[in-house]
Write a protein that holds these residues in place. Structure first.
Motif, mmCIF file in Angstrom:
data_model
loop_
_atom_site.group_PDB
_atom_site.id
_atom_site.type_symbol
_atom_site.label_atom_id
_atom_site.label_comp_id
_atom_site.label_asym_id
_atom_site.label_seq_id
_atom_site.Cartn_x
_atom_site.Cartn_y
_atom_site.Cartn_z
ATOM 1 N N LEU A 148 1.054 -1.315 0.213
ATOM 2 C CA LEU A 148 0.037 -0.041 -0.056
ATOM 3 C C LEU A 148 0.726 1.172 -0.114
ATOM 4 C CD1 LEU A 148 -2.410 -0.982 3.064
ATOM 5 C CD2 LEU A 148 -3.071 -0.927 0.524
ATOM 6 N N VAL A 151 -1.984 7.608 1.758
ATOM 7 C CA VAL A 151 -2.949 7.515 2.783
ATOM 8 C C VAL A 151 -3.359 6.130 3.039
ATOM 9 C CG1 VAL A 151 -5.123 7.856 1.203
ATOM 10 C CG2 VAL A 151 -5.107 8.781 3.750
ATOM 11 N N ARG A 152 -3.450 5.229 2.019
ATOM 12 C CA ARG A 152 -4.130 3.881 2.356
ATOM 13 C C ARG A 152 -3.000 3.084 3.158
ATOM 14 N NH1 ARG A 152 -8.177 2.387 -1.157
ATOM 15 N NH2 ARG A 152 -7.902 0.354 -0.843
ATOM 16 N N GLU A 154 -1.149 4.640 5.513
ATOM 17 C CA GLU A 154 -1.404 5.281 6.865
ATOM 18 C C GLU A 154 -2.622 4.695 7.404
ATOM 19 O OE1 GLU A 154 0.982 7.175 7.867
ATOM 20 O OE2 GLU A 154 -0.333 7.355 9.817
ATOM 21 N N ALA A 155 -3.600 4.513 6.671
ATOM 22 C CA ALA A 155 -4.974 3.911 7.318
ATOM 23 C C ALA A 155 -4.651 2.607 7.633
ATOM 24 C CB ALA A 155 -6.106 4.208 6.191
ATOM 25 N N ALA A 156 -4.226 1.643 6.777
ATOM 26 C CA ALA A 156 -3.957 0.364 7.256
ATOM 27 C C ALA A 156 -3.126 0.264 8.588
ATOM 28 C CB ALA A 156 -3.278 -0.564 6.207
ATOM 29 N N ARG A 158 -2.764 2.530 10.993
ATOM 30 C CA ARG A 158 -3.372 3.117 12.083
ATOM 31 C C ARG A 158 -4.618 2.145 12.514
ATOM 32 N NH1 ARG A 158 -3.643 9.563 12.205
ATOM 33 N NH2 ARG A 158 -1.558 10.005 11.253
ATOM 34 N N MET A 159 -5.088 1.148 11.728
ATOM 35 C CA MET A 159 -6.016 0.477 11.885
ATOM 36 C C MET A 159 -5.739 -0.554 12.802
ATOM 37 S SD MET A 159 -8.258 0.103 8.244
ATOM 38 C CE MET A 159 -9.571 -0.936 9.142
ATOM 39 N N ALA A 190 -7.518 -7.364 2.708
ATOM 40 C CA ALA A 190 -7.616 -5.938 2.066
ATOM 41 C C ALA A 190 -6.461 -5.835 1.216
ATOM 42 C CB ALA A 190 -7.624 -5.093 3.159
ATOM 43 N N ARG A 194 -6.120 -5.586 -2.949
ATOM 44 C CA ARG A 194 -5.426 -4.409 -3.969
ATOM 45 C C ARG A 194 -4.430 -5.086 -4.919
ATOM 46 N NH1 ARG A 194 -5.954 0.526 -4.252
ATOM 47 N NH2 ARG A 194 -3.830 0.946 -3.890
ATOM 48 N N MET B 159 -10.705 -2.459 14.746
ATOM 49 C CA MET B 159 -9.686 -1.637 13.707
ATOM 50 C C MET B 159 -10.364 -0.077 13.318
ATOM 51 S SD MET B 159 -8.428 -4.829 11.274
ATOM 52 C CE MET B 159 -7.327 -3.899 10.530
ATOM 53 N N GLY B 162 -10.475 1.744 16.534
ATOM 54 C CA GLY B 162 -9.265 1.920 17.094
ATOM 55 C C GLY B 162 -8.535 3.056 16.208
ATOM 56 N N SER B 163 -8.806 3.121 14.660
ATOM 57 C CA SER B 163 -7.849 4.010 14.005
ATOM 58 C C SER B 163 -8.446 5.526 14.422
ATOM 59 C CB SER B 163 -8.444 3.781 12.611
ATOM 60 O OG SER B 163 -9.660 3.932 12.199
ATOM 61 N N GLN B 166 -6.651 5.909 17.781
ATOM 62 C CA GLN B 166 -5.131 6.186 17.441
ATOM 63 C C GLN B 166 -4.707 7.538 17.089
ATOM 64 O OE1 GLN B 166 -2.789 4.026 18.379
ATOM 65 N NE2 GLN B 166 -1.099 4.646 17.231
ATOM 66 N N LEU B 179 -8.243 10.290 5.280
ATOM 67 C CA LEU B 179 -8.160 9.290 5.934
ATOM 68 C C LEU B 179 -9.384 8.256 6.086
ATOM 69 C CD1 LEU B 179 -5.757 7.626 7.201
ATOM 70 C CD2 LEU B 179 -6.328 9.279 9.246
ATOM 71 N N ALA B 182 -10.117 6.291 3.104
ATOM 72 C CA ALA B 182 -9.291 5.167 3.151
ATOM 73 C C ALA B 182 -9.612 4.126 4.130
ATOM 74 C CB ALA B 182 -7.819 5.777 3.141
ATOM 75 N N LEU B 183 -9.974 4.366 5.267
ATOM 76 C CA LEU B 183 -10.120 3.638 6.332
ATOM 77 C C LEU B 183 -11.342 2.628 5.819
ATOM 78 C CD1 LEU B 183 -9.805 5.797 9.428
ATOM 79 C CD2 LEU B 183 -8.331 3.937 9.145
ATOM 80 N N LEU B 186 -10.530 0.322 2.880
ATOM 81 C CA LEU B 186 -9.743 -0.907 3.086
ATOM 82 C C LEU B 186 -10.596 -1.939 3.788
ATOM 83 C CD1 LEU B 186 -6.505 0.517 4.516
ATOM 84 C CD2 LEU B 186 -6.448 -1.201 2.641
ATOM 85 N N THR B 189 -12.923 -3.486 1.374
ATOM 86 C CA THR B 189 -12.243 -4.582 0.440
ATOM 87 C C THR B 189 -12.257 -5.834 1.220
ATOM 88 O OG1 THR B 189 -10.849 -2.805 -0.389
ATOM 89 C CG2 THR B 189 -9.970 -5.016 -0.764
ATOM 90 N N ALA B 190 -11.757 -5.672 2.562
ATOM 91 C CA ALA B 190 -11.685 -7.004 3.352
ATOM 92 C C ALA B 190 -13.092 -7.785 3.492
ATOM 93 C CB ALA B 190 -11.145 -6.467 4.684
#
Lengths: 196, 196
Positions: A148, A151-152, A154-156, A158-159, A190, A194, B159, B162-163, B166, B179, B182-183, B186, B189-190
Motif C-alpha cells: 500500500l 493515505v492507504r 497510513e490508514a492500514a 493506524r487500523m 484487504a 489490492r 480496527m 481504534g483508528s 489512535q 483518511l 481510506a479507512l 480498506l 475490500t476486506a
C-alpha cells in the motif's frame, strides 16, 4: 574512579558514565511513581527519596518536572519490536504480539494512558507522544509498505495499531491470540485484493 | 412549585425534576473542570462554587467524588451517531465522521484520555469505560454485522474504532476526510473479499 571517568569523558565527551547511571537509576523510579500514583507524586523530593539520590542531584539533571517527564516518556519511544522474517502473516502476528508483551512487561497501556492525558496539560509532551506513536507503528508500516502507499498505507497502519490501543486502553485488555489472528487476516485480505 | 413537584413525583416516582435540573446544571461544570484542570480540581467545594449550588446539595446527590465521576463519564456513553441509510460506504464514512465532530464539539478525545487514565486509580470507572467503548462502537458493529461474525466482526470493529482513537489520542488529530475514506475503503475490500 575519577580518572577513569575523565578518560571516558575524553573519548566520548558527551556521555559521562555517572550521568548515564543516574538516569538509569532515577527514570524507572520516576516512571513507577507516575504510573502508580499519578503526576502529583512526581516531585523532585519524592523521586530523590525513592531513588536514593540527593534532591540537588535531581535538579542538576532535570531543572523542572517537565524535563523529568519528557525524559521519562522518551524511554518508551523504543519499545521491543519483532524483526521481520519475510513471512508477512507470521511477521504481522508476531509484531502485534510484541504489544501484548509490552503491556504485560512494561505496562505500556498505562504509559500510553498517562501520556495522552498529561499531554493536554504539558504541551512539551506532544512531540514525545508523536514519536512514541510513530515509532510504535514503524514495523507495522514497514511490513505493509510493499502493498500500500500514501493515505492507504497510513490508514492500514493506524487500523492495526489502533486496534491494539482500542483493546488495551478502552476495553482494558490487549488483544488475545485469536483476535490478533483475525486482525491480521482482515488486513491481508484487504491487501491481497489490492494486489490482484 | 412544591405541589407541582409532588404531582410530578407521583406520576413518575423516580424522577424529581429538581433532581434532573441539578444534574443538568452540575455535571457539565464538573466535566469542564475535570477536562481543563484535572482530577484534583473536581472537589465538591469547587464544583458547587462554579455551578452556583450549595456544597450540601452536591453531597446529597453525590456522596463521594467517585459517584460524581461515574455520573460525569456516564453522560458520554451516549454520543451522537449516524443513522444508517443502507449505503454501506456512505454510512461508514458518516459514522466515522461523527467521531471527528464529537472531538470538535464535545472534546471526546479529552474525555477518553482522562477516562482511560483515571480508571487505573478509580476502579469503579471500569464499567463506564467499557460502556463508553462498546456504545461508541455500536453503529460500526451493526453496519459490519451482515458481512462478518464472531471474532472477525470484533476485529473489524476494533480496527475502525481504534483508528479513530489512535489518530485523536496518540497523534493528536482526529482523522480527516481522506483518511476516513481510506479507512472505509480498506474495510470494504476486506469484507467484499469475504463475500465472494
Amino acid at each position: 574512579m575519577r580518572v577513569a571517568a575523565t578518560e571516558q569523558a575524553l573519548r566520548t565527551p558527551s556521555v559521562d558514565p555517572r550521568v548515564t547511571r543516574t538516569r538509569q537509576d532515577v527514570l524507572p523510579v520516576a516512571a513507577a511513581l507516575l504510573l502508580d500514583e499519578g503526576w502529583a507524586a512526581v516531585t523532585h523530593q519524592r523521586v530523590a527519596r525513592e531513588a536514593g539520590y540527593a534532591k540537588a542531584t535531581l535538579y542538576a539533571h532535570w531543572p523542572t518536572r517537565t524535563d523529568l517527564l519528557v525524559d521519562l516518556f522518551t524511554r518508551f519511544v523504543e519499545v521491543p519490536h519483532h524483526t521481520p522474517t519475510g513471512d508477512l502473516r507470521a511477521d504481522l502476528v508476531a509484531e502485534l504480539t510484541t504489544f501484548r508483551t509490552a503491556v504485560a512487561e512494561l505496562r505500556l497501556d498505562r504509559v500510553l494512558a498517562v501520556l495522552v492525558d498529561l499531554t493536554a496539560s504539558v504541551p512539551e509532551l506532544a512531540e514525545v507522544r508523536e514519536r512514541v506513536a510513530t515509532e510504535g507503528e514503524q514495523v507495522i508500516r514497514a511490513l505493509l509498505a510493499p502493498h500500500l502507499d500514501g493515505v492507504r498505507l497510513e490508514a492500514a497502519t493506524r487500523m492495526l495499531a489502533g486496534s491494539l490501543v482500542q483493546s488495551a486502553l478502552l476495553h482494558g485488555t490487549a488483544p488475545d491470540p485469536p483476535l490478533i489472528e483475525a486482525l491480521v487476516d482482515l488486513t491481508l485480505t484487504a491487501i491481497q485484493d489490492r494486489d490482484r
